[in-house]
Design a protein around this motif. Structure first.
Motif, PDB file in Angstrom:
ATOM      1  N   UNK A 149       0.845  -1.198   0.000  1.00  0.00           N
ATOM      2  CA  UNK A 149       0.000   0.000   0.000  1.00  0.00           C
ATOM      3  C   UNK A 149       0.880   1.248   0.000  1.00  0.00           C
ATOM      4  N   UNK A 150       1.984   1.186   0.754  1.00  0.00           N
ATOM      5  CA  UNK A 150       2.920   2.307   0.807  1.00  0.00           C
ATOM      6  C   UNK A 150       3.490   2.635  -0.566  1.00  0.00           C
ATOM      7  N   UNK A 151       3.847   1.566  -1.322  1.00  0.00           N
ATOM      8  CA  UNK A 151       4.358   1.771  -2.679  1.00  0.00           C
ATOM      9  C   UNK A 151       3.323   2.473  -3.545  1.00  0.00           C
ATOM     10  N   UNK A 152       2.079   2.033  -3.387  1.00  0.00           N
ATOM     11  CA  UNK A 152       1.004   2.558  -4.223  1.00  0.00           C
ATOM     12  C   UNK A 152       0.691   4.021  -3.895  1.00  0.00           C
ATOM     13  N   UNK A 153       0.597   4.305  -2.580  1.00  0.00           N
ATOM     14  CA  UNK A 153       0.205   5.660  -2.171  1.00  0.00           C
ATOM     15  C   UNK A 153       1.396   6.601  -2.007  1.00  0.00           C
ATOM     16  N   UNK A 154       2.599   6.082  -2.231  1.00  0.00           N
ATOM     17  CA  UNK A 154       3.823   6.867  -2.039  1.00  0.00           C
ATOM     18  C   UNK A 154       3.912   7.383  -0.593  1.00  0.00           C
ATOM     19  N   UNK A 155       3.656   6.481   0.329  1.00  0.00           N
ATOM     20  CA  UNK A 155       3.724   6.832   1.752  1.00  0.00           C
ATOM     21  C   UNK A 155       4.707   5.897   2.435  1.00  0.00           C
ATOM     22  N   UNK A 156       5.537   6.408   3.341  1.00  0.00           N
ATOM     23  CA  UNK A 156       6.418   5.501   4.081  1.00  0.00           C
ATOM     24  C   UNK A 156       5.617   4.595   5.018  1.00  0.00           C
ATOM     25  N   UNK A 157       6.157   3.391   5.227  1.00  0.00           N
ATOM     26  CA  UNK A 157       5.472   2.425   6.079  1.00  0.00           C
ATOM     27  C   UNK A 157       5.184   2.967   7.469  1.00  0.00           C
ATOM     28  N   UNK A 158       6.097   3.808   7.982  1.00  0.00           N
ATOM     29  CA  UNK A 158       5.913   4.355   9.323  1.00  0.00           C
ATOM     30  C   UNK A 158       4.630   5.183   9.404  1.00  0.00           C
ATOM     31  N   UNK A 159       4.347   5.930   8.347  1.00  0.00           N
ATOM     32  CA  UNK A 159       3.122   6.747   8.326  1.00  0.00           C
ATOM     33  C   UNK A 159       1.887   5.853   8.335  1.00  0.00           C
ATOM     34  N   UNK A 160       1.987   4.774   7.559  1.00  0.00           N
ATOM     35  CA  UNK A 160       0.838   3.871   7.473  1.00  0.00           C
ATOM     36  C   UNK A 160       0.602   3.189   8.814  1.00  0.00           C
ATOM     37  N   UNK A 161       1.688   2.735   9.440  1.00  0.00           N
ATOM     38  CA  UNK A 161       1.520   2.142  10.774  1.00  0.00           C
ATOM     39  C   UNK A 161       1.019   3.182  11.761  1.00  0.00           C
ATOM     40  N   UNK A 162       1.471   4.419  11.569  1.00  0.00           N
ATOM     41  CA  UNK A 162       1.006   5.502  12.440  1.00  0.00           C
ATOM     42  C   UNK A 162      -0.499   5.637  12.391  1.00  0.00           C
ATOM     43  N   UNK A 163      -1.047   5.563  11.193  1.00  0.00           N
ATOM     44  CA  UNK A 163      -2.500   5.646  11.046  1.00  0.00           C
ATOM     45  C   UNK A 163      -3.156   4.360  11.547  1.00  0.00           C
ATOM     46  N   UNK A 164      -2.622   3.217  11.095  1.00  0.00           N
ATOM     47  CA  UNK A 164      -3.275   1.939  11.391  1.00  0.00           C
ATOM     48  C   UNK A 164      -3.316   1.654  12.891  1.00  0.00           C
ATOM     49  N   UNK A 165      -2.244   2.007  13.602  1.00  0.00           N
ATOM     50  CA  UNK A 165      -2.241   1.709  15.036  1.00  0.00           C
ATOM     51  C   UNK A 165      -3.080   2.705  15.820  1.00  0.00           C
ATOM     52  N   UNK A 166      -3.380   3.854  15.201  1.00  0.00           N
ATOM     53  CA  UNK A 166      -4.218   4.835  15.897  1.00  0.00           C
ATOM     54  C   UNK A 166      -5.633   4.291  16.054  1.00  0.00           C
ATOM     55  N   UNK A 167      -6.098   3.597  15.018  1.00  0.00           N
ATOM     56  CA  UNK A 167      -7.477   3.123  15.031  1.00  0.00           C
ATOM     57  C   UNK A 167      -7.574   1.726  15.621  1.00  0.00           C
ATOM     58  N   UNK A 168      -8.636   1.531  16.405  1.00  0.00           N
ATOM     59  CA  UNK A 168      -8.781   0.250  17.094  1.00  0.00           C
ATOM     60  C   UNK A 168      -9.153  -0.891  16.160  1.00  0.00           C
ATOM     61  N   UNK A 169      -9.616  -0.534  14.971  1.00  0.00           N
ATOM     62  CA  UNK A 169     -10.132  -1.580  14.097  1.00  0.00           C
ATOM     63  C   UNK A 169      -9.050  -2.535  13.601  1.00  0.00           C
ATOM     64  N   UNK A 170      -7.813  -2.018  13.453  1.00  0.00           N
ATOM     65  CA  UNK A 170      -6.817  -2.819  12.752  1.00  0.00           C
ATOM     66  C   UNK A 170      -6.058  -3.755  13.678  1.00  0.00           C
ATOM     67  N   UNK A 171      -5.888  -4.982  13.196  1.00  0.00           N
ATOM     68  CA  UNK A 171      -5.136  -6.007  13.926  1.00  0.00           C
ATOM     69  C   UNK A 171      -3.874  -6.308  13.150  1.00  0.00           C
ATOM     70  N   UNK A 172      -2.852  -6.704  13.863  1.00  0.00           N
ATOM     71  CA  UNK A 172      -1.585  -6.991  13.183  1.00  0.00           C
ATOM     72  C   UNK A 172      -1.133  -8.426  13.392  1.00  0.00           C
ATOM     73  N   UNK A 173      -1.973  -9.217  14.081  1.00  0.00           N
ATOM     74  CA  UNK A 173      -1.692 -10.645  14.247  1.00  0.00           C
ATOM     75  C   UNK A 173      -2.779 -11.434  13.539  1.00  0.00           C
TER      76      UNK A 173
END
Lengths: 157, 403
Positions: free
Chosen positions: A43-67
């Motif tokens: 997704x980072x490649x597609x949106x031209x966003x660093x992975x850290x930014x994406x994790x920053x967003x994803x971990x902010x919201x309770x909906x996302x799981x990483x396991x």
């Protein structure tokens, strides 16, 4: 993990705008059951966003799981109505019975446990949901029965 | 309530949105919906498609030359995204953190364009008001709060579900007439109104007429329209602790008073409700002292936070402290929880005369704290007991005593 599935999600959003980040993560989670490292990179490649930014967003919201969730993903409602009706006891019993904590998956891969703010079924409190199926007015007795049945079901598969 | 409208009558929302958008000249409208409500999302999606085929949404609506696109945005589960500027950030694909106002969203909002944000219930009321006229809508309600309000009744009450009442209906009517009162013969203790940022209303204020102004006088607010009824088996300190825990974990972390303040507040509440053994005098003193600081801390959080979440974060504590101070005092001084909720303050014992020695509790006990042999009265080892209450629940002979 199946990268084709992630590619399909990405193709659904040809105009690579930042506002599609959350919908993309949601779609990935719907397919995989969680947000994998691969999917974040892609997704980072597609949106031209660093992975850290994406994790920053994803971990902010309770909906996302990483396991990876278990075969039976248990969601327990910790809304106000459920709390008043004793969902703490249910949560503690689940944790003890399955020997996992919130956010973890059991070793046999059968169960995973997640706390949600409200399942929107306050009239049925306390509520748990297993793979989207609701169980109403859960107490310890009922819970042990549910878990026993699930174990049986999981064992046969 | 908003979910019920979207699931039951999504066209009301679409029509309301179209009228509102026409009113302000907006060409794009977003519905921000919780991802946990898949049925509502599906129904709204279908309804928008149907509305499009009839030309009620889309380009050149009803030949008026007015265009409106309605987009559904699934929220990703964050309480703070109910705050308007955080909601905007979330739609933009960013972390849902509020920003200072001004500029207000009406000047510079979503993608820096002028934006207005309204609640589903408000928008869904528009079609009826336009059709029947303002006089019709104003005919119901009180002087300053017009119309009706839908509440979601839940908790320790006979009839749960949604109720629509005229503004100004008394709380007593809603709980004891419409709601059917408290089941199982227990006594009413409080009703929690307005969600985690709201407050509790005790029995002494139960005759209050529900409207925006009078709720504020008792330290509560309309908020989400949730009414959670609590009976005497609910501990108010535990309720405050529960809300504080929720708000603390949902605080976005932008303002320090909210991020740190709610955490400190939760710690104080946890200390009030936590165990009694081995406490040194110094710890006891600290426990007393922290309680004294609680109201000061609350004022700071309220004054110095940026958004609605922070400003209302101490409400559950302030409201329970105002109406149920005696329960706090019992917890702090007497180390007792009258509702038998705060587990660490409870002692479980087995009544010898009643115990038949069926061993059920000993088998179920998660910490093997129950000792005894078959057909002889059992005994609970205090040091091992974690107060989970499993024995109480499984015992068929009422032989577990809790104090």
């Amino acid at each position: 993990m199946n990268n084709n599935a992630i590619n399909e999600v990405i193709e659904k959003y040809p105009s690579a705008k930042r506002e599609y980040l959350i919908p993309m993560l949601q779609d990935v989670q719907e397919i995989q059951g969680f947000v994998s490292k691969d999917s974040v990179v892609m997704i980072g490649d597609h949106l031209k966003l660093p992975g850290a930014k994406i994790y920053g967003v994803a971990t902010f919201y309770n909906q996302f799981r990483f396991n990876k969730p278990g075969q039976f993903h248990i969601q327990i409602c910790r809304g106000t109505a459920c709390h008043v009706k004793g969902s703490v006891n249910v949560l503690e019993s689940i944790e003890r019975a399955l020997n996992i904590k919130v956010g973890q998956t059991s070793r046999d891969g059968l169960f995973s446990l997640e706390v949600v703010a409200c399942l929107g079924a306050c009239g049925l409190a306390p509520v748990i949901s297993v793979n989207g199926e609701f169980y109403a007015n859960v107490d310890n007795k009922k819970l042990f029965k549910i878990l026993k049945n699930l174990r049986k079901e999981g064992g046969t598969k | 309530m908003d979910r019920a409208v979207i699931e039951g009558d999504p066209y009301r929302l679409i029509e309301g949105m179209a009228i509102a958008a026409y009113g302000i000249g907006a060409s794009k409208a977003y519905v921000y919906l919780r991802a946990e409500y898949p049925l509502a999302i599906q129904r709204l999606k279908d309804a928008i498609e149907v509305a499009k085929t009839y030309g009620f949404v889309g380009n050149n609506i009803l030949d008026s030359g007015f265009n409106l696109e309605i987009v559904i945005k699934k929220g990703a589960v964050a309480f703070v995204c109910g705050e308007e500027t955080a909601l905007i950030k979330s739609i933009e694909g960013k972390r849902g953190m509020p920003k200072p106002r001004p500029p207000y969203p009406a000047v510079s909002g979503l993608f820096d364009k002028p934006t207005i944000i309204n609640n589903v219930e408000s928008l869904a009321n528009i079609p009826n008001i336009i059709r029947e006229g303002a006089g019709w809508f104003n005919g119901v309600g009180t002087e300053n709060s017009k119309g009706t309000k839908v509440f979601a009744l839940s908790g320790n009450i006979a009839n749960t579900g949604l109720v629509e009442v005229a503004m100004g209906t008394t709380l007593k009517e809603i709980i004891f007439e419409i709601g059917g009162g408290i089941p199982d013969g227990y006594k009413y203790k409080a009703v929690q109104i307005g969600g985690p940022s709201g407050g509790c209303i005790p029995e002494s204020e139960i005759d209050i007429q529900i409207d925006y102004e009078s709720l504020i006088t008792v330290g509560a607010m309309m908020g989400s329209g949730g009414l959670v009824v609590m009976d005497e088996n609910t501990c108010m300190v535990d309720v405050a602790k529960y809300f504080m825990g929720f708000i603390q974990s949902e605080s976005c972390g932008k303002c320090i008073p909210c991020r740190e303040g709610t955490r400190r507040m939760l710690e104080i509440l946890e200390r009030i409700a936590s165990g009694k053994s081995n406490e040194t005098e110094l710890e006891t003193l600290e426990r007393f002292q922290s309680v004294l600081h609680m109201t000061d801390l609350a004022t700071i959080i309220q004054d110095a936070s940026l958004c609605g979440l922070g400003k209302s974060a101490p409400n559950p504590v302030l409201s329970t402290l105002r109406w149920f101070r005696h329960e706090y005092e019992e917890h702090i001084y007497e180390r007792k929880c009258r509702a038998k909720v705060c587990k660490e303050l409870l002692t479980f014992t087995i009544i010898e005369d009643k115990c038949t020695g069926c061993t059920l509790c000993a088998i179920q006990c998660p910490t093997d704290a129950i000792l005894g042999s078959k057909k002889h009265p059992h005994y609970i080892n205090f040091e091992k007991c974690i107060g989970c209450g499993t024995c109480l629940e499984v015992c068929n002979f009422d032989s577990i005593n809790v104090e």
